[in-house]
Motif scaffolding. Structure first.
Motif, mmCIF file in Angstrom:
data_model
loop_
_atom_site.group_PDB
_atom_site.id
_atom_site.type_symbol
_atom_site.label_atom_id
_atom_site.label_comp_id
_atom_site.label_asym_id
_atom_site.label_seq_id
_atom_site.Cartn_x
_atom_site.Cartn_y
_atom_site.Cartn_z
ATOM 1 N N ARG A 1 40.552 48.958 35.075
ATOM 2 C CA ARG A 1 39.527 47.959 35.351
ATOM 3 C C ARG A 1 38.311 48.688 35.905
ATOM 4 O O ARG A 1 38.416 49.462 36.845
ATOM 5 N N ILE A 2 37.142 48.469 35.287
ATOM 6 C CA ILE A 2 35.926 49.129 35.760
ATOM 7 C C ILE A 2 34.960 48.158 36.425
ATOM 8 O O ILE A 2 34.011 48.577 37.066
ATOM 9 N N ALA A 3 35.213 46.847 36.284
ATOM 10 C CA ALA A 3 34.372 45.848 36.948
ATOM 11 C C ALA A 3 35.131 44.534 37.034
ATOM 12 O O ALA A 3 36.009 44.257 36.218
ATOM 13 N N HIS A 4 34.792 43.747 38.047
ATOM 14 C CA HIS A 4 35.357 42.400 38.158
ATOM 15 C C HIS A 4 34.390 41.545 38.953
ATOM 16 O O HIS A 4 33.534 42.034 39.683
ATOM 17 N N ASP A 5 34.531 40.242 38.812
ATOM 18 C CA ASP A 5 33.702 39.288 39.519
ATOM 19 C C ASP A 5 34.390 38.944 40.836
ATOM 20 O O ASP A 5 35.525 38.488 40.842
ATOM 21 N N ASN A 6 33.711 39.140 41.947
ATOM 22 C CA ASN A 6 34.307 38.852 43.257
ATOM 23 C C ASN A 6 34.611 37.379 43.448
ATOM 24 O O ASN A 6 35.487 37.016 44.227
ATOM 25 N N SER B 1 37.135 40.277 34.487
ATOM 26 C CA SER B 1 37.409 41.708 34.661
ATOM 27 C C SER B 1 37.097 42.459 33.368
ATOM 28 O O SER B 1 37.414 41.991 32.276
ATOM 29 N N LEU B 2 36.484 43.629 33.511
ATOM 30 C CA LEU B 2 36.137 44.479 32.379
ATOM 31 C C LEU B 2 36.982 45.742 32.448
ATOM 32 O O LEU B 2 37.055 46.389 33.492
ATOM 33 N N ARG C 1 37.948 36.617 41.071
ATOM 34 C CA ARG C 1 39.060 37.569 41.106
ATOM 35 C C ARG C 1 40.264 36.959 41.812
ATOM 36 O O ARG C 1 40.170 36.438 42.909
#
Length: 192
Positions: free
Chosen positions: A60-65, A78-79, A68
């Motif tokens: 996972r390199i990104a996610h929305d807080n 999540s990316l 999540r």
């Protein structure tokens, strides 16, 4: 005076020639493609998408807080980036025939309808298609675990240049706690 006129003429001619050269770089004359007869190739393999452990093949390199879910390895928004092995059999130690490199994003709020949108370049590193690849870009409804799901082939390289077609995916194994999955890919590739 004559030398001034000659200089101006030479400059105008040079600008016209350079403009023509730039135009040739932009596009060429449209011609018939003269493609050979279209072929269809079917290839089958397993993709191992491993999120857990020290030697994971996807991270996972990104996610929305805001969305999540701490209990979900693949929460909405999540990316992930992937470098997944492609093998002949479902076992991780089965003969490796390539890799699937790309990314996917978790695009569903409900885990019961878990869906990703993915882009991947599935490259073959051995055998008849060594150095060739198929590119996929599609919605992948992962929660439809019981049946096959279909994703689009949008291109390719090497022997699969100008590819189009589809991949039928069937989940061989998935661990919903870790997100680890072994997937059966059966691709039908139309190419020249």
């Amino acid at each position: 005076m004559k030398s001034g006129i000659i200089t101006i003429f030479t400059l105008c001619f040079s600008v016209a020639v350079m403009a023509r050269k730039e135009e040739e770089l932009y596009y060429s004359k449209t011609q018939p493609a003269n493609l050979k007869e279209e072929k269809v190739t079917r290839v089958g393999f397993y993709l191992h998408d491993i999120l857990s452990g020290k030697n994971s093949s996807a991270v996972r390199i990104a996610h929305d807080n805001l969305t999540r879910d701490a209990n979900s390895p693949v929460g909405f928004g999540s990316l992930f980036v992937m470098d997944d092995p492609l093998t002949l059999g479902p076992e991780i130690h089965s003969k490796e025939i390539g890799n699937g490199r790309g990314m996917y994003v978790s695009a569903s709020k409900e885990m019961s309808k878990f869906t990703i949108v993915m882009y991947a370049d599935l490259t073959f590193t051995t055998g008849k298609f060594n150095g060739s690849s198929i590119s996929i870009f599609s919605r992948n409804p992962v929660a439809e675990e019981a049946g096959e799901r279909e994703i689009a082939i949008v291109g390719g390289r090497g022997k699969f240049r100008m590819a189009r077609g589809f991949v039928k995916i069937k989940t061989h194994h998935i661990d919903m706690k870790t997100g680890d999955a072994i997937l059966r890919y059966d691709a039908t590739v139309y190419h020249y």
